[in-house]
Write a protein that holds these residues in place. Structure first.
Motif, PDB file in Angstrom:
ATOM      1  N   ASN A  24      -4.261  13.225   0.333  1.00  0.00           N
ATOM      2  CA  ASN A  24      -5.223  12.400   1.072  1.00  0.00           C
ATOM      3  C   ASN A  24      -5.193  10.948   0.604  1.00  0.00           C
ATOM      4  OD1 ASN A  24      -6.124  14.343   2.855  1.00  0.00           O
ATOM      5  ND2 ASN A  24      -7.608  15.165   1.370  1.00  0.00           N
ATOM      6  N   THR A  25      -4.975  10.768  -0.691  1.00  0.00           N
ATOM      7  CA  THR A  25      -4.883   9.404  -1.223  1.00  0.00           C
ATOM      8  C   THR A  25      -3.656   8.701  -0.644  1.00  0.00           C
ATOM      9  OG1 THR A  25      -5.818  10.258  -3.284  1.00  0.00           O
ATOM     10  CG2 THR A  25      -4.881   8.038  -3.347  1.00  0.00           C
ATOM     11  N   ALA A  26      -2.522   9.410  -0.675  1.00  0.00           N
ATOM     12  CA  ALA A  26      -1.289   8.823  -0.151  1.00  0.00           C
ATOM     13  C   ALA A  26      -1.444   8.520   1.338  1.00  0.00           C
ATOM     14  CB  ALA A  26      -0.123   9.780  -0.383  1.00  0.00           C
ATOM     15  N   ARG A  27      -2.095   9.431   2.081  1.00  0.00           N
ATOM     16  CA  ARG A  27      -2.323   9.212   3.514  1.00  0.00           C
ATOM     17  C   ARG A  27      -3.157   7.962   3.736  1.00  0.00           C
ATOM     18  NH1 ARG A  27      -3.372  15.168   4.965  1.00  0.00           N
ATOM     19  NH2 ARG A  27      -1.185  15.648   5.349  1.00  0.00           N
ATOM     20  N   ALA A  28      -4.239   7.850   2.972  1.00  0.00           N
ATOM     21  CA  ALA A  28      -5.129   6.698   3.153  1.00  0.00           C
ATOM     22  C   ALA A  28      -4.368   5.405   2.862  1.00  0.00           C
ATOM     23  CB  ALA A  28      -6.339   6.833   2.230  1.00  0.00           C
ATOM     24  N   LEU A  29      -3.532   5.444   1.802  1.00  0.00           N
ATOM     25  CA  LEU A  29      -2.798   4.227   1.434  1.00  0.00           C
ATOM     26  C   LEU A  29      -1.710   3.895   2.465  1.00  0.00           C
ATOM     27  CD1 LEU A  29      -2.516   4.819  -2.411  1.00  0.00           C
ATOM     28  CD2 LEU A  29      -3.592   2.834  -1.334  1.00  0.00           C
ATOM     29  N   GLY A  37      -3.980   4.080   6.342  1.00  0.00           N
ATOM     30  CA  GLY A  37      -5.245   3.369   6.511  1.00  0.00           C
ATOM     31  C   GLY A  37      -6.428   4.269   6.247  1.00  0.00           C
ATOM     32  N   GLY A  38      -7.601   3.640   5.981  1.00  0.00           N
ATOM     33  CA  GLY A  38      -8.800   4.399   5.663  1.00  0.00           C
ATOM     34  C   GLY A  38      -9.280   4.027   4.276  1.00  0.00           C
ATOM     35  N   PRO A  39     -10.496   4.488   3.943  1.00  0.00           N
ATOM     36  CA  PRO A  39     -11.039   4.137   2.618  1.00  0.00           C
ATOM     37  C   PRO A  39     -10.185   4.769   1.508  1.00  0.00           C
ATOM     38  CG  PRO A  39     -12.498   5.677   3.785  1.00  0.00           C
ATOM     39  CD  PRO A  39     -11.401   5.331   4.733  1.00  0.00           C
ATOM     40  N   THR A  40      -9.869   3.972   0.478  1.00  0.00           N
ATOM     41  CA  THR A  40      -8.935   4.453  -0.538  1.00  0.00           C
ATOM     42  C   THR A  40      -9.506   4.549  -1.943  1.00  0.00           C
ATOM     43  OG1 THR A  40      -8.166   2.197  -0.806  1.00  0.00           O
ATOM     44  CG2 THR A  40      -6.835   3.626   0.614  1.00  0.00           C
ATOM     45  N   SER A  41     -10.481   3.681  -2.304  1.00  0.00           N
ATOM     46  CA  SER A  41     -10.783   3.536  -3.730  1.00  0.00           C
ATOM     47  C   SER A  41     -11.260   4.843  -4.372  1.00  0.00           C
ATOM     48  CB  SER A  41     -11.793   2.413  -3.951  1.00  0.00           C
ATOM     49  OG  SER A  41     -12.948   2.676  -3.192  1.00  0.00           O
ATOM     50  N   THR A  42     -12.152   5.591  -3.715  1.00  0.00           N
ATOM     51  CA  THR A  42     -12.647   6.834  -4.312  1.00  0.00           C
ATOM     52  C   THR A  42     -11.492   7.817  -4.505  1.00  0.00           C
ATOM     53  OG1 THR A  42     -14.629   6.500  -3.014  1.00  0.00           O
ATOM     54  CG2 THR A  42     -14.384   8.645  -4.085  1.00  0.00           C
ATOM     55  N   LEU A  43     -10.653   7.918  -3.460  1.00  0.00           N
ATOM     56  CA  LEU A  43      -9.530   8.852  -3.537  1.00  0.00           C
ATOM     57  C   LEU A  43      -8.565   8.471  -4.658  1.00  0.00           C
ATOM     58  CD1 LEU A  43      -8.809   9.419   0.249  1.00  0.00           C
ATOM     59  CD2 LEU A  43      -9.416  11.187  -1.417  1.00  0.00           C
ATOM     60  N   VAL A  44      -8.289   7.164  -4.790  1.00  0.00           N
ATOM     61  CA  VAL A  44      -7.368   6.732  -5.844  1.00  0.00           C
ATOM     62  C   VAL A  44      -7.906   7.141  -7.208  1.00  0.00           C
ATOM     63  CG1 VAL A  44      -6.452   4.710  -7.055  1.00  0.00           C
ATOM     64  CG2 VAL A  44      -6.293   4.853  -4.560  1.00  0.00           C
ATOM     65  N   TRP A  45      -9.204   6.916  -7.422  1.00  0.00           N
ATOM     66  CA  TRP A  45      -9.772   7.308  -8.711  1.00  0.00           C
ATOM     67  C   TRP A  45      -9.701   8.809  -8.913  1.00  0.00           C
ATOM     68  CZ3 TRP A  45      -9.612   4.153 -12.313  1.00  0.00           C
ATOM     69  CH2 TRP A  45      -9.848   2.790 -12.114  1.00  0.00           C
ATOM     70  N   GLN A  46      -9.978   9.563  -7.841  1.00  0.00           N
ATOM     71  CA  GLN A  46      -9.914  11.030  -7.977  1.00  0.00           C
ATOM     72  C   GLN A  46      -8.494  11.489  -8.333  1.00  0.00           C
ATOM     73  OE1 GLN A  46     -11.418  12.818  -4.403  1.00  0.00           O
ATOM     74  NE2 GLN A  46     -13.568  12.474  -4.955  1.00  0.00           N
ATOM     75  N   SER A  47      -7.508  10.898  -7.669  1.00  0.00           N
ATOM     76  CA  SER A  47      -6.115  11.256  -7.958  1.00  0.00           C
ATOM     77  C   SER A  47      -5.761  10.961  -9.405  1.00  0.00           C
ATOM     78  CB  SER A  47      -5.154  10.452  -7.072  1.00  0.00           C
ATOM     79  OG  SER A  47      -5.218  10.914  -5.754  1.00  0.00           O
ATOM     80  N   LEU A  48      -6.143   9.754  -9.838  1.00  0.00           N
ATOM     81  CA  LEU A  48      -5.802   9.381 -11.212  1.00  0.00           C
ATOM     82  C   LEU A  48      -6.542  10.262 -12.212  1.00  0.00           C
ATOM     83  CD1 LEU A  48      -5.656   5.482 -10.861  1.00  0.00           C
ATOM     84  CD2 LEU A  48      -3.749   7.106 -10.980  1.00  0.00           C
ATOM     85  N   ALA A  90       0.839  -1.198   0.000  1.00  0.00           N
ATOM     86  CA  ALA A  90       0.000   0.000   0.000  1.00  0.00           C
ATOM     87  C   ALA A  90       0.880   1.257   0.000  1.00  0.00           C
ATOM     88  CB  ALA A  90      -0.912   0.007   1.226  1.00  0.00           C
ATOM     89  N   PHE A  91       1.988   1.202   0.750  1.00  0.00           N
ATOM     90  CA  PHE A  91       2.916   2.328   0.769  1.00  0.00           C
ATOM     91  C   PHE A  91       3.454   2.596  -0.639  1.00  0.00           C
ATOM     92  CE2 PHE A  91       7.378   3.764   1.003  1.00  0.00           C
ATOM     93  CZ  PHE A  91       7.187   4.993   1.611  1.00  0.00           C
ATOM     94  N   LEU A  92       3.891   1.528  -1.314  1.00  0.00           N
ATOM     95  CA  LEU A  92       4.433   1.698  -2.665  1.00  0.00           C
ATOM     96  C   LEU A  92       3.356   2.180  -3.634  1.00  0.00           C
ATOM     97  CD1 LEU A  92       6.851  -1.369  -2.926  1.00  0.00           C
ATOM     98  CD2 LEU A  92       7.425   1.052  -2.585  1.00  0.00           C
ATOM     99  N   ALA A  93       2.122   1.743  -3.424  1.00  0.00           N
ATOM    100  CA  ALA A  93       1.021   2.246  -4.260  1.00  0.00           C
ATOM    101  C   ALA A  93       0.878   3.750  -4.049  1.00  0.00           C
ATOM    102  CB  ALA A  93      -0.278   1.518  -3.924  1.00  0.00           C
ATOM    103  N   GLY A  94       1.013   4.191  -2.803  1.00  0.00           N
ATOM    104  CA  GLY A  94       0.941   5.626  -2.505  1.00  0.00           C
ATOM    105  C   GLY A  94       2.047   6.391  -3.220  1.00  0.00           C
ATOM    106  N   ILE A  95       3.261   5.852  -3.147  1.00  0.00           N
ATOM    107  CA  ILE A  95       4.388   6.488  -3.843  1.00  0.00           C
ATOM    108  C   ILE A  95       4.113   6.553  -5.346  1.00  0.00           C
ATOM    109  CG2 ILE A  95       6.843   6.218  -4.462  1.00  0.00           C
ATOM    110  CD1 ILE A  95       6.505   7.137  -1.610  1.00  0.00           C
TER     111      ILE A  95
END
Lengths: 273, 333
Positions: free
Chosen positions: A232-237, A240-251, A158-163
């Motif tokens: 916020n996406t990187a923080r969640a990843l 911890g915390g809900p990630t999927s919506t944030l990941v899509w928003q970031s992308l 998850a950390f590497l996904a955040g990076i």
């Protein structure tokens, strides 16, 4: 033989077919990426932006301002480091502006234009060099972060996904700042033009403080602007915390920035003959 | 054998109606050095930028080794080398790294690039500085490296855009020697310069460019014979004496003297013989000059003869047609 004498290899050389053309583009991009990275290492200002500055920010916020800032969950150092990642790569993209403006006004781009090379390589080589530099910066901040008490609360994956989210976002920013650099009359102005864009994006954001502590008129911008979304996406990843919506928003932000600004940068590059 | 460079009727307009080139034509024979001579802003650099495919002409066309610069720009780019006043080298790289980069961008195989770089560093006396970054290089060293970079791919045609502008005399003379060496190897060179002396020394043919037009073309010797003979300069105590002296000197040379303040300038084809006659004439009238010297013709003399105005006083001469651009910053806007 005499060094200046024309030789058979000076016969006309153009790529033969699409595959050869692609090979040239890749080779030329690699050549210029290497050249730009050497520049980043040898220019003190560039090295400062990508090494000393992030360390200063980590220390400043961790030990000077940090005691006064109380994130809703967990420790401030864990809250801070994901923000530092994004802030550093965002500041680093100023180097794209400065580097391109310098190449343009010192005549290097003119030399490139007169060489039998792939034209796309100038911008690609610059943005890819930035990508490599950002990976180095991310590793550096991870190290400093661990030294001052940052701990990943989720998993290494998850950390590497955040990076990855951060680095890809930074690559998009590079295109935006490439456009700024190509529009500037010189490298000093490029720097001056870049910072008024960067300051609100990095400081009126979720990077260093919880957005809820800002006045309400600022919260709307600070919550939804791209730097905050990516932070916020990187923080969640990482924490911890809900990630999927944030990941899509970031992308979505990342793709949006590339789709709009990369063509503008390419067009500007073509016009600045 | 066809010409190495063929230029016909080039026209280039820049924004705001600035006419940079107004129908430039010339041919450069293979294995020769052709000089484009003119003041700043005459259009020389614009011609080079069109020939090197950096700019597209609005009208007219050009070929390099028979290849059209507008229709086959990619191919043309593989045929020439370009070096110039802007010394487009990377300050953060060493000399060797610069040459390698240009070699790689020319898609030469790695081993070829390595040996070629070494060869050129030797040839241009940069071996000792090869592994230092360019920040430590002098102006002359940068120009030599720039020229070396232009030669990495062994081009048959070389464009040199004001290769010595801004260099001090020793560096300039050093670079001239290098360029002369290249010509002996059969490279075709198109050279732009503001210096008559440079064109005279290096070029076998010269075109004089002014306001985006070729206003004279020929061998340097023929141009000098026609346009700028040796000049006798006589410095006098005051303007009245200068006027009297000018009158006396009219009979000495085939060309008319002109008065510039307290000085008189007399085109003197006969050189020393004219000087002797002039001195005698002045002596008979009891005029003692403060200065008395012969100088080689300058670009200014050529321009004065061709256009009636000096090379540097172009904007002052406002009688120029309205289509003519102002002389500043027009080549690189």
């Amino acid at each position: 033989m005499i060094a200046g004498a024309p030789a058979p290899e000076s016969a006309a050389r153009v790529p033969d077919g699409l595959a050869a053309r692609m090979r040239w583009a890749v080779a030329d991009t690699a050549t210029l990426t290497t050249r730009n990275l050497i520049g980043y290492v040898r220019v003190p200002e560039a090295l400062f932006f990508s090494s000393v500055q992030p360390i200063m920010f980590v220390l400043l916020f961790r030990y000077v301002f940090g005691g006064a800032i109380h994130p809703p969950h967990g420790s401030y150092v864990n809250f801070l480091i994901p923000g530092i990642f994004v802030q550093t790569v965002a500041f680093g993209s100023v180097a794209t502006s400065i580097g391109l403006a310098e190449d343009l006004h010192k005549g290097i781009v003119e030399r490139f234009r007169a060489l039998p090379m792939a034209r796309s390589a100038v911008l690609a080589g610059r943005t890819i060099a930035d990508l490599v530099r950002n990976l180095f910066v991310a590793a550096l901040i991870t190290g400093i972060g661990y030294a001052v008490g940052f701990r990943v609360q989720t998993s290494a994956a998850a950390f590497l996904a955040g990076i990855a989210i951060i680095v890809v976002f930074a690559y998009a920013l590079s295109w935006g700042f490439a456009f700024v650099g190509l529009s500037a009359p010189n490298s000093e102005t490029a720097q001056v033009m870049a910072f008024p864009l960067l300051f609100p994006l990095t400081f009126a954001s979720a990077a260093f403080v919880p957005v809820q502590t800002m006045p309400s008129w600022l919260q709307g911008f600070a919550t939804h602007q791209p730097v905050s979304v990516v932070v916020n996406t990187a923080r969640a990843l990482m924490l911890g915390g809900p990630t999927s919506t944030l990941v899509w928003q970031s992308l979505a932000w990342t793709a949006g920035i590339v789709v709009v600004l990369a063509p503008l940068a390419v067009r500007r590059y073509r016009r600045t003959a | 054998m066809p010409s190495a460079i063929e230029v016909s009727g080039l026209v280039k307009r820049f924004p705001r109606g600035v006419l940079a080139l107004d129908g430039v034509s010339f041919d450069v024979e293979r294995g020769t050095v052709f000089g484009l001579l003119g003041p700043n802003g005459a259009g020389k650099t614009t011609v080079v930028r069109i020939l090197t495919t950096i700019l597209r002409p609005d009208e007219g066309g050009a070929k390099v080794l028979g290849r059209d610069v507008v229709r086959e720009p990619e191919l043309v780019r593989s045929l020439f080398g370009l070096a110039g006043q802007y010394a487009a080298v990377d300050e953060n790289l060493t000399g060797r790294e610069n040459l390698r980069m240009v070699g790689r961008l020319n898609h030469l195989p790695r081993p070829v690039v390595a040996t070629r770089s070494k060869e050129l560093l030797d040839q241009f006396e940069l071996t000792d500085a090869a592994d230092r970054t360019l920040k430590t290089y002098s102006g002359g060293m940068r120009r030599r490296l720039d020229l070396a970079a232009a030669l990495v791919a062994r081009p048959e045609v070389l464009f040199l855009d004001e290769p010595t502008t801004g260099l001090d005399p020793p560096a300039r003379i050093g670079l001239w020697g290098v360029i002369e060496g290249l010509v002996e190897t059969g490279t075709t060179v198109l050279l732009t310069t503001q210096y008559l002396e440079e064109a005279d020394r290096l070029a076998s043919r010269v075109a004089v460019v002014d306001h985006g037009r070729v206003i004279a073309e020929g061998t340097p010797a023929a141009l000098k014979a026609d346009l700028g003979a040796t000049v006798l300069e006589v410095g006098l105590s005051d303007a009245d004496t200068a006027a009297r002296a000018a009158q006396l000197l009219e009979s000495v040379s085939a060309k008319r003297p002109r008065v510039l303040g307290n000085d008189v300038e007399l085109p003197a084809d006969g050189g020393a013989a004219v000087a002797t006659d002039a001195l005698r004439a002045l002596d008979r009238a009891g005029i003692v000059p403060l200065r008395f010297s012969l100088r080689e013709p300058s670009l200014d003399d050529v321009f004065l003869t061709l256009t009636g105005h000096a090379a540097e006083e172009r904007t002052a001469a406002s009688s120029a047609p309205s289509s003519a651009p102002s002389s500043t910053a027009r080549e690189r806007s």
